[in-house]
Motif scaffolding. Structure first.
Motif, PDB file in Angstrom:
ATOM      1  N   VAL A  28     -26.159  86.379 123.673  1.00 15.47           N
ATOM      2  CA  VAL A  28     -26.587  85.660 124.878  1.00 15.47           C
ATOM      3  C   VAL A  28     -26.485  86.562 126.098  1.00 15.47           C
ATOM      4  O   VAL A  28     -27.382  86.584 126.950  1.00 15.47           O
ATOM      5  CB  VAL A  28     -25.765  84.361 125.066  1.00 15.47           C
ATOM      6  N   GLU A  29     -25.391  87.325 126.194  1.00 14.34           N
ATOM      7  CA  GLU A  29     -25.245  88.248 127.329  1.00 14.34           C
ATOM      8  C   GLU A  29     -26.359  89.289 127.324  1.00 14.34           C
ATOM      9  O   GLU A  29     -26.927  89.610 128.373  1.00 14.34           O
ATOM     10  CB  GLU A  29     -23.872  88.915 127.284  1.00 14.34           C
ATOM     11  N   TYR A  30     -26.665  89.817 126.139  1.00 10.08           N
ATOM     12  CA  TYR A  30     -27.735  90.810 126.038  1.00 10.08           C
ATOM     13  C   TYR A  30     -29.067  90.184 126.454  1.00 10.08           C
ATOM     14  O   TYR A  30     -29.823  90.780 127.241  1.00 10.08           O
ATOM     15  CB  TYR A  30     -27.827  91.348 124.606  1.00 10.08           C
ATOM     16  N   LEU A  31     -29.360  88.994 125.929  1.00  9.21           N
ATOM     17  CA  LEU A  31     -30.622  88.333 126.271  1.00  9.21           C
ATOM     18  C   LEU A  31     -30.682  87.980 127.752  1.00  9.21           C
ATOM     19  O   LEU A  31     -31.742  88.090 128.374  1.00  9.21           O
ATOM     20  CB  LEU A  31     -30.809  87.075 125.419  1.00  9.21           C
ATOM     21  N   LYS A  32     -29.557  87.574 128.318  1.00  9.62           N
ATOM     22  CA  LYS A  32     -29.517  87.255 129.750  1.00  9.62           C
ATOM     23  C   LYS A  32     -29.857  88.498 130.571  1.00  9.62           C
ATOM     24  O   LYS A  32     -30.677  88.445 131.498  1.00  9.62           O
ATOM     25  CB  LYS A  32     -28.138  86.719 130.126  1.00  9.62           C
ATOM     26  N   ALA A  33     -29.231  89.623 130.231  1.00 10.43           N
ATOM     27  CA  ALA A  33     -29.509  90.867 130.953  1.00 10.43           C
ATOM     28  C   ALA A  33     -30.978  91.270 130.772  1.00 10.43           C
ATOM     29  O   ALA A  33     -31.635  91.698 131.727  1.00 10.43           O
ATOM     30  CB  ALA A  33     -28.587  91.971 130.460  1.00 10.43           C
ATOM     31  N   TRP A  34     -31.485  91.126 129.552  1.00 10.29           N
ATOM     32  CA  TRP A  34     -32.874  91.486 129.272  1.00 10.29           C
ATOM     33  C   TRP A  34     -33.825  90.612 130.076  1.00 10.29           C
ATOM     34  O   TRP A  34     -34.792  91.116 130.672  1.00 10.29           O
ATOM     35  CB  TRP A  34     -33.129  91.336 127.775  1.00 10.29           C
ATOM     36  N   VAL A  74     -37.503  89.574 134.601  1.00 14.59           N
ATOM     37  CA  VAL A  74     -37.847  88.829 135.813  1.00 14.59           C
ATOM     38  C   VAL A  74     -37.908  89.767 137.007  1.00 14.59           C
ATOM     39  O   VAL A  74     -38.819  89.668 137.842  1.00 14.59           O
ATOM     40  CB  VAL A  74     -36.822  87.681 136.048  1.00 14.59           C
ATOM     41  N   GLU A  75     -36.959  90.683 137.089  1.00 13.66           N
ATOM     42  CA  GLU A  75     -36.953  91.646 138.194  1.00 13.66           C
ATOM     43  C   GLU A  75     -38.219  92.503 138.155  1.00 13.66           C
ATOM     44  O   GLU A  75     -38.865  92.721 139.199  1.00 13.66           O
ATOM     45  CB  GLU A  75     -35.707  92.528 138.102  1.00 13.66           C
ATOM     46  N   ASN A  76     -38.597  92.981 136.962  1.00 10.09           N
ATOM     47  CA  ASN A  76     -39.823  93.786 136.835  1.00 10.09           C
ATOM     48  C   ASN A  76     -41.052  92.973 137.232  1.00 10.09           C
ATOM     49  O   ASN A  76     -41.944  93.464 137.933  1.00 10.09           O
ATOM     50  CB  ASN A  76     -39.986  94.299 135.403  1.00 10.09           C
TER      51      ASN A  76
END
Length: 141
Positions: free
Chosen positions: A85-91, A96-98
């Motif tokens: 979940v942490e990995y997916l959240k960061a991804w 979203v930022e991109n």
């Protein structure tokens, strides 16, 4: 005492006739055989009860082991899922930022295009006004 019993038994057997002795020894052998059979039967019953009790303990212990095993596996799975979940959240945050950066860049390009369009439109309008102004001067003269 054991010596006295043997002597009394020997005396008892000595006083008996051969037929009585044979019957007595046969009876005694049958009683010993019956006692041996009862003893084996008691041991078998005791062992069956003991095995049944041990099987119950084994089932209980197996249930406890399985419960602890499942708890350990759940704990491990929760840790794995948290890291996923942490990995997916960061991804997703990076994605979203991109996309936000791309939207901002497109907005800038749109504003530049609108500005360029307005400049071209104004230039074209002035040019048309000049042409119309010259044409009206020529037609007036």
């Amino acid at each position: 005492m054991a010596g006295k019993k043997k002597k009394s038994l020997a005396n008892k057997l000595a006083k008996m006739s051969d037929e009585e002795r044979a019957r007595y020894l046969q009876h005694r052998a049958e009683m010993e055989e019956e006692a041996k059979r009862r003893k084996e039967q008691l041991i078998a019953i005791f062992m069956k009860k003991k095995i049944k009790k041990e099987e119950a303990f084994a089932r209980l212990n197996l249930a406890k082991i399985n419960q602890n095993w499942h708890q350990i596996m759940r704990t491990i799975k929760v840790k794995e899922m948290k890291s996923d979940v942490e990995y997916l959240k960061a991804w997703i945050e990076r994605l979203v930022e991109n996309k936000n950066n791309r939207i901002a860049k497109l907005m800038e390009e749109l504003e530049d295009a609108e500005e360029q369009y307005m400049n071209n439109f104004n230039s074209h309008s002035r040019h048309l006004d000049e042409i119309i102004g010259e044409a009206s001067k020529d037609s007036v003269c």
